[in-house]
Every structure is written in structure tokens, then in C-alpha cells.
Design a protein around this motif. Structure first.
Motif, PDB file in Angstrom:
ATOM      1  N   ALA A 164      12.078  -2.892  10.911  1.00  0.00           N
ATOM      2  CA  ALA A 164      13.108  -3.519  10.078  1.00  0.00           C
ATOM      3  C   ALA A 164      12.505  -4.076   8.791  1.00  0.00           C
ATOM      4  O   ALA A 164      13.069  -3.926   7.704  1.00  0.00           O
ATOM      5  CB  ALA A 164      13.805  -4.627  10.865  1.00  0.00           C
ATOM      6  N   ALA A 165      11.329  -4.715   8.905  1.00  0.00           N
ATOM      7  CA  ALA A 165      10.700  -5.303   7.722  1.00  0.00           C
ATOM      8  C   ALA A 165      10.265  -4.236   6.734  1.00  0.00           C
ATOM      9  O   ALA A 165      10.434  -4.387   5.513  1.00  0.00           O
ATOM     10  CB  ALA A 165       9.499  -6.151   8.145  1.00  0.00           C
ATOM     11  N   LEU A 166       9.710  -3.120   7.226  1.00  0.00           N
ATOM     12  CA  LEU A 166       9.261  -2.051   6.330  1.00  0.00           C
ATOM     13  C   LEU A 166      10.435  -1.318   5.698  1.00  0.00           C
ATOM     14  O   LEU A 166      10.398  -0.978   4.508  1.00  0.00           O
ATOM     15  CB  LEU A 166       8.365  -1.072   7.092  1.00  0.00           C
ATOM     16  N   GLU A 167      11.476  -1.055   6.473  1.00  0.00           N
ATOM     17  CA  GLU A 167      12.633  -0.357   5.919  1.00  0.00           C
ATOM     18  C   GLU A 167      13.350  -1.228   4.890  1.00  0.00           C
ATOM     19  O   GLU A 167      13.932  -0.711   3.925  1.00  0.00           O
ATOM     20  CB  GLU A 167      13.582   0.050   7.045  1.00  0.00           C
ATOM     21  N   GLU A 168      13.304  -2.546   5.090  1.00  0.00           N
ATOM     22  CA  GLU A 168      13.895  -3.446   4.097  1.00  0.00           C
ATOM     23  C   GLU A 168      13.166  -3.325   2.758  1.00  0.00           C
ATOM     24  O   GLU A 168      13.764  -3.466   1.696  1.00  0.00           O
ATOM     25  CB  GLU A 168      13.831  -4.891   4.598  1.00  0.00           C
ATOM     26  N   LYS A 169      11.875  -3.023   2.818  1.00  0.00           N
ATOM     27  CA  LYS A 169      11.091  -2.826   1.605  1.00  0.00           C
ATOM     28  C   LYS A 169      11.074  -1.365   1.173  1.00  0.00           C
ATOM     29  O   LYS A 169      10.260  -0.971   0.327  1.00  0.00           O
ATOM     30  CB  LYS A 169       9.657  -3.319   1.835  1.00  0.00           C
ATOM     31  N   GLN A 170      11.965  -0.566   1.780  1.00  0.00           N
ATOM     32  CA  GLN A 170      12.149   0.838   1.424  1.00  0.00           C
ATOM     33  C   GLN A 170      10.877   1.655   1.639  1.00  0.00           C
ATOM     34  O   GLN A 170      10.527   2.531   0.850  1.00  0.00           O
ATOM     35  CB  GLN A 170      12.631   0.966  -0.021  1.00  0.00           C
ATOM     36  N   VAL A 171      10.183   1.372   2.739  1.00  0.00           N
ATOM     37  CA  VAL A 171       8.997   2.130   3.120  1.00  0.00           C
ATOM     38  C   VAL A 171       9.385   3.099   4.236  1.00  0.00           C
ATOM     39  O   VAL A 171       9.862   2.666   5.297  1.00  0.00           O
ATOM     40  CB  VAL A 171       7.869   1.196   3.605  1.00  0.00           C
ATOM     41  N   PRO A 172       9.236   4.423   4.047  1.00  0.00           N
ATOM     42  CA  PRO A 172       9.564   5.375   5.117  1.00  0.00           C
ATOM     43  C   PRO A 172       8.595   5.221   6.294  1.00  0.00           C
ATOM     44  O   PRO A 172       7.392   5.027   6.096  1.00  0.00           O
ATOM     45  CB  PRO A 172       9.403   6.745   4.447  1.00  0.00           C
ATOM     46  N   VAL A 173       9.141   5.278   7.523  1.00  0.00           N
ATOM     47  CA  VAL A 173       8.308   5.062   8.706  1.00  0.00           C
ATOM     48  C   VAL A 173       8.499   6.198   9.696  1.00  0.00           C
ATOM     49  O   VAL A 173       9.549   6.858   9.738  1.00  0.00           O
ATOM     50  CB  VAL A 173       8.648   3.718   9.382  1.00  0.00           C
ATOM     51  N   VAL A 174       7.462   6.444  10.495  1.00  0.00           N
ATOM     52  CA  VAL A 174       7.500   7.390  11.612  1.00  0.00           C
ATOM     53  C   VAL A 174       7.267   6.582  12.881  1.00  0.00           C
ATOM     54  O   VAL A 174       6.250   5.884  12.998  1.00  0.00           O
ATOM     55  CB  VAL A 174       6.430   8.479  11.463  1.00  0.00           C
ATOM     56  N   ILE A 175       8.229   6.606  13.815  1.00  0.00           N
ATOM     57  CA  ILE A 175       8.181   5.771  15.004  1.00  0.00           C
ATOM     58  C   ILE A 175       7.530   6.541  16.154  1.00  0.00           C
ATOM     59  O   ILE A 175       7.836   7.711  16.392  1.00  0.00           O
ATOM     60  CB  ILE A 175       9.597   5.324  15.427  1.00  0.00           C
ATOM     61  N   GLU A 176       6.641   5.863  16.879  1.00  0.00           N
ATOM     62  CA  GLU A 176       6.020   6.450  18.073  1.00  0.00           C
ATOM     63  C   GLU A 176       5.943   5.355  19.130  1.00  0.00           C
ATOM     64  O   GLU A 176       5.058   4.509  19.111  1.00  0.00           O
ATOM     65  CB  GLU A 176       4.622   6.992  17.755  1.00  0.00           C
ATOM     66  N   GLU A 177       6.909   5.400  20.084  1.00  0.00           N
ATOM     67  CA  GLU A 177       6.944   4.391  21.135  1.00  0.00           C
ATOM     68  C   GLU A 177       5.942   4.753  22.224  1.00  0.00           C
ATOM     69  O   GLU A 177       5.939   5.872  22.730  1.00  0.00           O
ATOM     70  CB  GLU A 177       8.355   4.279  21.721  1.00  0.00           C
ATOM     71  N   SER A 222       0.826  -1.207   0.000  1.00  0.00           N
ATOM     72  CA  SER A 222       0.000   0.000   0.000  1.00  0.00           C
ATOM     73  C   SER A 222       0.863   1.261   0.000  1.00  0.00           C
ATOM     74  O   SER A 222       0.585   2.222  -0.735  1.00  0.00           O
ATOM     75  CB  SER A 222      -0.920   0.002   1.224  1.00  0.00           C
ATOM     76  N   ALA A 223       1.925   1.254   0.816  1.00  0.00           N
ATOM     77  CA  ALA A 223       2.783   2.435   0.902  1.00  0.00           C
ATOM     78  C   ALA A 223       3.506   2.687  -0.413  1.00  0.00           C
ATOM     79  O   ALA A 223       3.687   3.841  -0.826  1.00  0.00           O
ATOM     80  CB  ALA A 223       3.788   2.259   2.039  1.00  0.00           C
ATOM     81  N   GLN A 224       3.930   1.615  -1.080  1.00  0.00           N
ATOM     82  CA  GLN A 224       4.595   1.781  -2.374  1.00  0.00           C
ATOM     83  C   GLN A 224       3.633   2.307  -3.431  1.00  0.00           C
ATOM     84  O   GLN A 224       4.031   3.070  -4.317  1.00  0.00           O
ATOM     85  CB  GLN A 224       5.188   0.436  -2.809  1.00  0.00           C
ATOM     86  N   ARG A 225       2.363   1.903  -3.368  1.00  0.00           N
ATOM     87  CA  ARG A 225       1.385   2.384  -4.344  1.00  0.00           C
ATOM     88  C   ARG A 225       0.985   3.827  -4.062  1.00  0.00           C
ATOM     89  O   ARG A 225       0.862   4.653  -4.974  1.00  0.00           O
ATOM     90  CB  ARG A 225       0.133   1.490  -4.316  1.00  0.00           C
ATOM     91  N   ILE A 226       0.750   4.147  -2.805  1.00  0.00           N
ATOM     92  CA  ILE A 226       0.272   5.484  -2.442  1.00  0.00           C
ATOM     93  C   ILE A 226       1.433   6.473  -2.309  1.00  0.00           C
ATOM     94  O   ILE A 226       1.242   7.691  -2.379  1.00  0.00           O
ATOM     95  CB  ILE A 226      -0.543   5.398  -1.139  1.00  0.00           C
ATOM     96  N   ASN A 227       2.658   5.945  -2.101  1.00  0.00           N
ATOM     97  CA  ASN A 227       3.859   6.776  -1.954  1.00  0.00           C
ATOM     98  C   ASN A 227       3.733   7.692  -0.741  1.00  0.00           C
ATOM     99  O   ASN A 227       3.863   8.917  -0.830  1.00  0.00           O
ATOM    100  CB  ASN A 227       4.120   7.599  -3.215  1.00  0.00           C
ATOM    101  N   ALA A 228       3.465   7.061   0.406  1.00  0.00           N
ATOM    102  CA  ALA A 228       3.301   7.828   1.641  1.00  0.00           C
ATOM    103  C   ALA A 228       3.990   7.088   2.775  1.00  0.00           C
ATOM    104  O   ALA A 228       4.062   5.855   2.768  1.00  0.00           O
ATOM    105  CB  ALA A 228       1.815   8.010   1.959  1.00  0.00           C
ATOM    106  N   PRO A 229       4.516   7.800   3.791  1.00  0.00           N
ATOM    107  CA  PRO A 229       5.146   7.146   4.942  1.00  0.00           C
ATOM    108  C   PRO A 229       4.102   6.533   5.864  1.00  0.00           C
ATOM    109  O   PRO A 229       2.920   6.871   5.818  1.00  0.00           O
ATOM    110  CB  PRO A 229       5.904   8.287   5.626  1.00  0.00           C
TER     111      PRO A 229
END
Length: 523
Positions: free
Chosen positions: A488-501, A466-473
């Protein structure tokens, strides 16, 4: 007259003597060399239902139907290498020869259960397959004729001989399976697509081959002396029934062969009728006749030094007289020179034109399906013919989730493997991701950290698509340990992420589209 009668008696006596000598030789030099008990025991072991039999039959049927759908003879032949059908079918033939009805029932049960399993399994594969077109490999198994009976007959002769002489092997099994497994797969195709013509034609071919192989194996077994439990009366009755069965099969198959021969003759006459309407150096590049259509559909391409106006109407009248039925003709004329080079170039141009027409049909079909599943107009579908790419932005559909759009894209992409299909979904809710503690290793030590569950991996794959199609983090929220494998799994697929612990590890990571207010200046 007396001398002629004496000569006739001497000739008859001599002939009977030769026959007697041959029978004695066959009995002592051939039949007595066969270990009947060993052959029968081997055949009994292979004519029962077992886990191996069911598994190998299902795998063979699955490969066969895929080969038929792809119209790949090599794949169909590969399926034959796995088929275990030789055991029960030969067991049935030997049981008929020896009069062992218990063995006969076991063989029939194995064949019946195996046939039902193969048909249902192939029907399931076809039902979930995006390819449901009647390919040439499938069509070839829907019109049985006398030649098919001969194929089964020779296959059975080879199989029975190899088993009796102790020389059975993979090649013999392939010979038997060739006559049985493809028709079973086509029966499953007809069932899944509700195509009665395909279903009934393939079913007739299957039972024709089944009966032919069983009866031929029985005859071979009888020829080698496998009839110790039968009386003379039972033996004669078997002979009569075999003759009746072969005659009953040969009549309809012979009629089918006659029908095919008539169609071949009609096609030859159609070639002549078309060429008679053009100059002497005209050539037919391609001709297709659909005898099942009403009216009969004829499509032909002619390479001619001189274009003829009105040729289509004249040829249509000729074909209607030849075939004694209405004809719908599509006639394409290509003007060529009288040299061989010019004719070859024109034929190449005609082939390119047909290929272009096929490509145009493929593109129209692809655009129509993409527009339909996306809820947009066909003009909204982007197509790059050179790169073979198609892209469409879908509108929100009632009840459709991101997984729905991903499945639709995958289904269409499978049906056009030469194309790159991209479906841009609406930015719907993202799924949550499940994590768990890792399993202990071989040394019994449990590694640190968290790992994705099977369900969590599926969710991550969908988020990445979905992120690759929509081009959104993507924003991921959860405990530090839970977040780590997801990130780790998303970054391996080159998907930008915003972390909120947030909070402690709970085995659940919540995901959502990252809105502008959640992005840092670096992002």
C-alpha cells in the motif's frame, strides 16, 4: 570686585539650591514610589537556571543562527522574541548595585551555562547545515565598534527602566536579546567553520554588549536607590570600576569605528578617482572594495558615454596612491548615451550581466559538486538552466549504499533550493522492511492486519526514492499480512510492485529489484 564676588556667591548658592531641590524631588517623588523588594524578588526569580530557560535559549539561538545563515533579518528578529537572556543579565546588574554576591553568582552561572549551550547548539546546526557562507548578517556581527556599545547602552537603559517601573514586556526583552543573541549565534558559526576572524570578532561583540548592559543596569538601579547593602566606600569603588570598564571598552571600539570611517572615506575617494578617469556624465553603477585582501581588491562597474582604453591602469595607480597600498582592480565599462534613459537602461543591463555572472558561478559550482559526489566527469552532468534542473547518473562508489546516494542528493538540493536536483543511483540492494501488529486503540481493541514500524517506514521511503530514480519495479516477498502495508505504501508513491507471498507473517518483508523473469505479461 566685591560686587562680582557677591554675584558669584549668589549664583553658586542658587545653583546648589536647584541641585538640592532636584535631589529631594527625585528621592521623595521617584525613588520612594518604587517597591524595591518586589522588583528584587522578580529579578531573582528570572536569574536562575531552569528547564524553561535552557529550552527557550536553545530555541532562540537555533532560530537566530538560521536567520543569519539565510541572511534574513526578519527571522533573526523572530528569534529575539523567544530569548530569555534579559532575566540573568538584569539580575547581574541589580546584584552589582545592591552588593548581593549570592545573587551575582547565580546570575553569572545562568549566563555562563546559557552562553555555552547556545554556542554549542548553534555550532551543531551550522556543522550539519549545507549553508556555511559568511552572509552579510553574519559579517555585520564580526567588527564591533562604538555604535554597538551605544546600542547595548540604550537597550539596557530601556530594560532597567521598564523593570524598575514594573513595565517590562516582550519589546524590552527583544531590545536586550538583539544585542546578545545574534553575536552568540555568530560565535557558534565561527566555531563550527573554524573561522577565527568570525569567532573572535563576534565573541568580542558579545562580551562588550554583555558588560555594557550589566553595568548600565547597575547604574540605573543605583540611580533608583538600589544600594542599601553597600557602604559609601563600596559605592565609590563601584563608580571607579564602572568608569574604567566603559573606558576600556570604548577605546578599542572607538579605534574600530575610526577604522570603519577610514574605509568609508577610502571608498568615497575611490569613487572620485574612478569618475575622474571618465567623461563628466559617467556614473558608477556598482563598486565593491575588500580591504582585507592582499592586494586590496576593488571591483567597479562604470556607465560611460565613451569607453576609455587604459582606464583600468590609470585608476589602479590612483587608487594605490589614495589607499597607500597595492590594489587589484577589476573595471567593467558599459557604453551608454548621454540621456537619463540610456543611463538607466545601461545600469539595468549591467545588473543583468552581474546576475548572469552569479548564475554562471552557481551552475559551475553545482555541476562540480554533482560530478564529484557521483564519480563522473562534469560533462556527464545534465543541466537545464531554463527549468533549473540538474541530473547526474552516479557510478558505484566503494561502500556506498542507496541511503548514501539519497543523503547526497538531499544535501546538495538543500544548498540550491531554487534547483531541482536528481541523482540516479546504481541499482544496489534494497533494504528489508519491518512490520508489526498495530497498537490497541482508545477502546482497547487491537485492529486487524500489520503496520509499518518506524524503521520500516524509513526503508519504504528509501525504496520508493530508488525506484523513482531507477524507474524499475520492486519485488516484495513475505507473508500476506506483512506484504499488505508495504504494498500500500509503495503503490501510494506510484511504485510498481511484484508480489510474492511466502510463509506466514514474521514481521519482515524482503525486497529486491524485479528482474524480467519475475514479471507477468500484464506488468
Amino acid at each position: 570686585m566685591v560686587e562680582q564676588a557677591d554675584a558669584a556667591r549668589r549664583a553658586k548658592t542658587s545653583f546648589m539650591g536647584v541641585l538640592l531641590s532636584l535631589r529631594l524631588w527625585w528621592r521623595h517623588s521617584v525613588i520612594n514610589t518604587v517597591d524595591q523588594n518586589t522588583v528584587i524578588e522578580n529579578r531573582r526569580e528570572e536569574a536562575v537556571i531552569s528547564a524553561r530557560y535552557m529550552f527557550m535559549l536553545a530555541m532562540s539561538a537555533g532560530i537566530a543562527v538560521l536567520g543569519l545563515l539565510l541572511s534574513s533579518p526578519a527571522v533573526v528578529i523572530g528569534a529575539m522574541l523567544l530569548s530569555p537572556l534579559m532575566g540573568p543579565i538584569m539580575g547581574l546588574g541589580f546584584a552589582l548595585a545592591t552588593g548581593d554576591y549570592g545573587w551575582m553568582r547565580k546570575s553569572l552561572r545562568a549566563l555562563a551555562v546559557g552562553t555555552v549551550l547556545a554556542v554549542l547548539f548553534t555550532a551543531l546546526i551550522v556543522a550539519i547545515s549545507p549553508l556555511q557562507t559568511v552572509t552579510p548578517e553574519i559579517a555585520a556581527r564580526t567588527r564591533p565598534n562604538l555604535f554597538d556599545l551605544f546600542i547595548a547602552f540604550f537597550s539596557a537603559l530601556a530594560g532597567a527602566y521598564a523593570m524598575i517601573r514594573g513595565r517590562e514586556g516582550t519589546v524590552v526583552g527583544v531590545a536586550i536579546a538583539t544585542a546578545l543573541m545574534p553575536p552568540i549565534a555568530v560565535v557558534g558559526f565561527g566555531l563550527a567553520t573554524l573561522n577565527w576572524t568570525v569567532f573572535s570578532g563576534a565573541l568580542l561583540l558579545y562580551f562588550t554588549n554583555l558588560i555594557t548592559i550589566a553595568l548600565t543596569a547597575m547604574m540605573m538601579a543605583r540611580l533608583y536607590g538600589f544600594h542599601t547593602q553597600l557602604s559609601d566606600k563600596q559605592t565609590r569603588l563601584q563608580d571607579v570600576l564602572v568608569i574604567i570598564a566603559f573606558a576600556g571598552l570604548a577605546v578599542p571600539l572607538g579605534l574600530s569605528l575610526v577604522s570603519i570611517a577610514k574605509e568609508s572615506n577610502a571608498q568615497r575617494l575611490a569613487n572620485t578617482a574612478i569618475l575622474d578617469s571618465f567623461p563628466g556624465r559617467a556614473r558608477i553603477s556598482q563598486i565593491d572594495i575588500d580591504f582585507d585582501a592582499e592586494p586590496i581588491a576593488v571591483s567597479a562597474t562604470v556607465l560611460t558615454p565613451e569607453l576609455r582604453s587604459g582606464a583600468e591602469e590609470a585608476v589602479t595607480r590612483r587608487l594605490a596612491r589614495i589607499m597607500e597600498a597595492p590594489v587589484a582592480l577589476t573595471l567593467d565599462q558599459f557604453e551608454v548615451g548621454t540621456s537619463a534613459t540610456a543611463a538607466e537602461q545601461a545600469e539595468l543591463n549591467a545588473a543583468r550581466a552581474r546576475e548572469q555572472a552569479a548564475n554562471d558561478r552557481e551552475v559551475r559550482d553545482l555541476v562540480g559538486r554533482l560530478a564529484l559526489i557521483s564519480g563522473v566527469r562534469e560533462s556527464d552532468v545534465f543541466v537545464d538552466r531554463e527549468a533549473r534542473r540538474a541530473q547526474v547518473t552516479a557510478v558505484p562508489l566503494p561502500g556506498a549504499k542507496l541511503a548514501t546516494y539519497a543523503a547526497l542528493e538531499a544535501r546538495i538540493a538543500q544548498s540550491v533550493p531554487r534547483w531541482q536536483v536528481t541523482l540516479l543511483p546504481p541499482a544496489g540492494p534494497l533494504p528489508d522492511v519491518r512490520t508489526e501488529a498495530p497498537a490497541a486503540g482508545e477502546d482497547g481493541v487491537v485492529p486487524e492486519g500489520r503496520v509499518l514500524t518506524t524503521e520500516g517506514q524509513v526503508a519504504v521511503d528509501l525504496i520508493a526514492w530508488s525506484a523513482q530514480r531507477i524507474n524499475a519495479p520492486v519485488r516484495i516477498v513475505g507473508g500476506a499480512g506483512d506484504i499488505a502495508p508495504v504494498r500500500a505504501a509503495l503503490e501510494e508513491k506510484q511504485v510498481p510492485v511484484v508480489i510474492e507471498e511466502q510463509g506466514r507473517d514474521s514481521g519482515l518483508v524482503r525486497t529486491a529489484w524485479a528482474t524480467p523473469d519475475t514479471l507477468t505479461p500484464e506488468e
